[in-house]
Design an enzyme around this catalytic site. Structure first.
Site, PDB file in Angstrom:
ATOM      1  N   VAL A 153       0.118   4.325  -2.385  1.00 12.44           N
ATOM      2  CA  VAL A 153      -0.328   5.636  -1.895  1.00 12.44           C
ATOM      3  C   VAL A 153       0.545   6.750  -2.471  1.00 12.44           C
ATOM      4  CG1 VAL A 153      -0.592   7.101   0.141  1.00 12.44           C
ATOM      5  CG2 VAL A 153      -1.404   4.745   0.208  1.00 12.44           C
ATOM      6  N   CYS A 166       0.828  -1.210   0.000  1.00 18.14           N
ATOM      7  CA  CYS A 166       0.000   0.000   0.000  1.00 18.14           C
ATOM      8  C   CYS A 166       0.857   1.252   0.000  1.00 18.14           C
ATOM      9  CB  CYS A 166      -1.014   0.015   1.135  1.00 18.14           C
ATOM     10  SG  CYS A 166      -0.537  -0.639   2.700  1.00 18.14           S
TER      11      CYS A 166
END
Lengths: 502, 476
Positions: free
Chosen positions: A152, A148
């Site tokens: 991001v 992630c």
């Protein structure tokens, strides 16, 4: 000889029990009556309602994240190093998680991104990471996915890999497929799908030619190494040349020869490259292969069939379609296998008929299990699928509607094992099916657990036994009926019904 | 330079040859032949710096340190994994921090509770959802004594203000809600997560508990996570010495126990790496002295008991000698039973924060020799404490990679290796006896007098299992 007492008996001894009592002075626990009162309340309809109202928190969910599925998929190709662009803790977790399930080593690379990468992007990590991986671990393919963190901050894998090639840290002809696998979208089954599509796309480019007469089989996010061996056995019996795409069987079940192999097996890359020329592709799971199958149908122009293989009817459909696809008849040997398993089911049916089941797990596995249970006259009652979507919900409801044994069944998508706990207290069932973490439900509610799914941490070797095809059905029936019989023995141990012959 | 050191250095150089130039140069600083004096600067390894990308480090992240080690074992608070699903899932009850209590009612240790971030949380922020999540938890678990919010990578990257949410809701709930900024990209390993978690204990919990009566013998047991019941075995010894353990950090801990540690007369720390921070703080702010101790193996345990007793009066010192006298025959019998089977066996260790040095004495009690040792996330102060424990020329390795571990194994030919789950099965394939030294391979306890017999039994079953001999090796 000194008798050694470990934790299993040590802490039941009076000295430790007294210690625990003394410790309470400092713990300041709630009074026992208060604990009992709340405990009883959690078993009520009222609590269930409150529990089902929550929208912002998951409690004991049955799903993992995308990159786990991606590294699992990548490890099913020969000489391939799963390579994860992102913070390093994730890869440590993927490696631990898979090792705990399979009791096997699992290699994967992280690019160890830290604060500076968060600010400046992960390009430098990618370039040095590829160089180190290629030099040190000599892979034939490096399969890149993300965590992630990289998602991001918006790392561009395609551009980064291109830059790495321009800088000559990896050779031009080294396949480096990639997939963006944000952990905040979907679950491990989506990560599997994304990575498989990425790999097949990269490997098949420019390889379209004459038909090779083979069939591709995609097991999906399937953690039963026994299933992979079973597929190969069945294809040999059928006389069908098949390519297993993402063949993790050797990766997670290699012989012990006193030698540690970084890449113990997997689909050979030339076979994977040639998969584009197959007669057709059969996926054994729907929800972990959706994008891949869509890609195969559209881009490869192949017949792309999804034929789950859990239970008799599903396996029948698989062989019927395979026979149509290849023009080869189903051999007598397989027909006999079917007959033997059906015979076993007929023999066992009295102990399964009318029994109520609760199931928790991945979508494809749940559909297969529901089908098999209803074939035996069992009733799937609570079906909890944390990572199930609306399509799954519709398909599961359709399946329930197809049988009189599905009439009590209710499907819960996006729910977790704490929801299941409420269901088991308010509407009890006879048997629970789920992964190792479901044992907490067994402890709380007393429902016997049959361990099917992923992860299976607390029992050994279950994943070595196939649960697909006719033999797989036999294994599942054996597990189910004998769990029911064990429970019957436990419940009748002091009665006249403690029977020897059943 | 001694021959032992020269030989080891030569071996290290050979192993390093496989790396690309830049990584080779970097890794060379993290590997050394042991000089027990620990004096020369070149023989000390570099530590607590970033791992090279792409080398298969064994390390985890700050979240793993904060949740898996420090906050996760606190049993009467709810620990929320704030962010996407994975981190909480993979750390779910994987460290076996045993506790007593009714799970889901008044204790929450074996639960996995997460805000399960979806794309919309990344885009619009997770604050609102967090506020609502806390309220849902309060409704479902009325007996929780507090909530810890452990942030995963995206929370820090998108700039969510979890502190503001915590502060607001804590007032409403009237119990601690602890925001822990342990995003996995912070720092270089688990170690920073320990430090961050310690700081939050200091800021949100410490000094806010209740203890009705104090005694001169009150101690806190710090840095024991009760893996397989370790802390209970340690506590038993301290209690038998006549000390009163008012607080246990953090295995089987309640928030009240953590809070009242400030009332201890002495802080006793086992895992220095993970909790020295809070001890230093309590020394500075509350004037509580602290000392390190080691309850692995009888020799170190006797030694530690005496050192602890020396901090108290004659009564405790007398008790200490009585405890030692009581257990010595039992420990001797354990050694007698196992030493013959383990004498002279070589051990290689590669673990986390305290075991690479703390367990050396226990192996030596069984006649075994540690020939290589290293830390995933140690700092220079850990290594300084380690050099004198090992023989000259033993391999010291910091942040070792899978490749290095395998190569050192080939060359050193240890009779057993102690490391973690990620290493375990590659050693099984190599046919090298192996024991998980993070989790005791689901066994334990290993601490104290009740732990040592289990330790000895487990090392024997590892080294002497007949299964290793069944492996039919391919002829070279």
């Amino acid at each position: 000889m000194i008798k050694i007492k470990d934790h299993n008996e040590l802490f039941n001894q009076p000295d430790y029990q007294a210690q625990f009592e003394r410790k309470k002075e400092f713990e300041r626990p709630w009074p026992a009556e208060k604990v009992k009162e709340v405990s009883d309340w959690t078993k009520t309809e009222e609590y269930k309602e409150l529990n089902f109202k929550r929208e912002n928190i998951k409690i004991n969910p049955a799903k993992a994240c995308q990159p786990l599925g991606a590294v699992f998929c990548a490890s099913g190709f020969d000489g391939t190093m799963p390579f994860v662009q992102g913070a390093q803790g994730c890869v440590a977790y993927f490696r631990s998680h898979l090792s705990r399930h399979f009791k096997e080593p699992f290699a994967a690379i992280s690019t160890s991104m830290t604060e500076d990468a968060a600010v400046f992007g992960g390009l430098n990590n990618m370039i040095e990471g590829l160089e180190n991986t290629y030099t040190l671990y000599k892979p034939k393919m490096i399969a890149v996915s993300t965590t992630c963190m990289a998602e991001v901050i918006g790392d561009d894998l395609n551009a980064y890999i291109k830059t790495a090639r321009e800088k000559n840290v990896i050779p031009d002809d080294l396949p480096v497929p990639f997939a963006h696998t944000p952990s905040f979208v979907g679950s491990h089954i989506v990560g599997y799908d994304n990575m498989l599509k990425g790999i097949l796309k990269a490997l098949s480019e420019g390889k379209k030619g004459e038909s090779n007469g083979k069939v591709n089989i995609i097991p999906g996010f399937d953690t039963y190494t026994g299933n992979y061996h079973e597929i190969k056995r069945l294809m040999a019996l059928m006389g069908v040349e098949a390519t297993l795409l993402a063949d993790v069987s050797e990766t997670f079940d290699s012989p012990n020869t006193g030698e540690y192999k970084l890449y113990p097996g997997g689909t050979p890359l030339p076979d994977a490259m040639d998969a584009v020329n197959a007669t057709g592709t059969i996926a054994l799971q729907r929800y972990s292969t959706m994008k891949t199958m869509d890609y195969i149908q559209k881009e490869w122009g192949q017949k792309a069939l999804t034929l789950p293989m859990i239970g008799i009817k599903n396996t029948d459909a698989f062989f019927a379609e395979l026979s149509k696809l290849t023009g080869k008849p189903v051999p007598a040997a397989i027909e006999e296998e079917r007959g033997r398993v059906v015979d076993a089911m007929v023999d066992s049916h009295p102990y399964v008929h009318g029994k109520r089941f609760a199931l928790v797990g991945d979508p494809d596995q749940l559909l297969g299990m529901m089908s098999l249970i209803m074939e035996m006259g069992g009733e799937p009652v609570h079906i909890v699928c944390t990572n199930g979507d609306k399509h799954f919900e519709a398909e599961a409801n359709e399946l329930l509607a197809s049988s009189p044994f599905g009439v009590n069944g209710k499907v819960y998508i996006g729910k977790d094992m704490w929801h299941m706990r409420s269901l088991l207290f308010t509407e009890p069932v006879d048997v629970l099916i789920g992964n190792s973490y479901a044992k907490f439900l067994t402890r709380d509610t007393g429902t016997p657990l049959i361990r099917i799914g992923f992860p299976l941490f607390d029992r050994h070797h279950l994943h070595r036994y196939p649960i697909i095809g006719y033999q797989g059905a036999l294994n599942l029936i054996t597990m189910i009926v004998n769990t029911i019989l064990d429970e019957l023995d436990r419940n009748t141990i002091d009665t006249t019904s403690f029977d020897v012959i059943r | 330079m001694s021959t032992a050191i020269k030989d080891t250095q030569k071996m290290i150089e050979e192993v390093l040859d496989a790396y690309p130039e830049k990584s080779k140069k970097d890794r060379a600083k993290h590997l050394a032949a042991n000089d027990p004096s620990g004096q020369c600067s070149t023989c000390q390894v570099k530590s607590n710096v970033k791992s090279r990308p792409g080398v298969m480090t064994v390390r985890g992240c700050a979240y793993a340190g904060a949740k898996g080690v420090v906050w996760g074992p606190v049993k009467d608070q709810i620990t929320v994994s704030h962010g996407p699903i994975g981190c909480g899932q993979y750390s779910w009850w994987s460290r076996r921090n045993y506790y007593n209590g009714q799970t889901g009612i008044d204790t929450f240790g074996t639960m996995h509770i997460t805000t399960d971030f979806q794309e919309k949380n990344i885009v619009y922020g997770g604050d609102k959802g967090l506020d609502a999540a806390l309220h849902e938890l309060k409704g479902l678990f009325p007996l929780a004594k507090g909530i810890g919010i452990l942030s995963e990578c995206p929370v820090g990257l998108i700039g969510d203000d979890i502190e503001a949410v915590s502060k607001r809701v804590a007032k409403e709930f009237n119990y601690p809600i602890v925001p822990v900024r342990c995003e996995g990209f912070r720092g270089v390993s688990q170690s920073l997560g320990h430090h961050i978690a310690n700081d939050t204990i200091k800021d949100y919990v410490l000094g806010k508990g209740q203890l009705d009566v104090s005694t001169p013998y009150d101690v806190a047991l710090i840095g024991d996570y009760n893996i397989g019941g370790d802390a209970w075995a340690s506590r038993k010894i301290l209690e038998e010495m006549g000390l009163r353990v008012i607080s246990q950090y953090t295995g089987d801990a309640t928030l009240n126990e953590i809070a009242i540690a400030t009332k201890a007369k002495l802080n006793l720390i086992h895992c220095y790496r993970s909790m020295n921070y809070i001890c230093r703080h309590m020394e500075e702010e509350y004037g509580i002295p602290w000392m390190e101790f080691n309850f692995f193996g009888p020799t170190k345990t006797y030694d530690s008991i005496r050192k602890i007793a020396a901090k108290f009066d004659e009564k405790i010192q007398k008790n200490a000698e009585e405890v030692i006298a009581k257990y010595t025959p039992i420990m001797d019998a354990v050694v007698e039973q196992y030493r013959a089977k383990l004498e002279g066996k070589k051990v290689m260790l590669y673990v986390g924060g305290l075991r690479p040095r703390h367990t050396i004495g226990a192996y030596e009690d069984l006649g075994m020799e540690v020939v290589a040792s290293g830390y995933e996330f140690g700092h220079s102060d850990d290594y300084k404490r380690t050099y004198p424990e090992l023989k000259e020329g033993a391999v010291i390795m910091d942040d070792a990679t899978l490749y290095e571990l395998e190569e050192f194994t080939r060359r050193l030919k240890p009779d057993m290796v102690g490391s973690g789950i990620k290493e375990k099965y590659s050693y099984h394939k190599l046919g090298v006896p192996f024991r998980q030294m993070h989790s005791w391979d689901y066994s334990g306890p290993y601490h104290g007098f009740d732990g040592f017999p289990v330790f000895a039994r487990d090392m024997d079953m590892t080294v002497n299992s007949p299964t290793w001999d069944l492996i039919r090796r391919k002829k070279a």
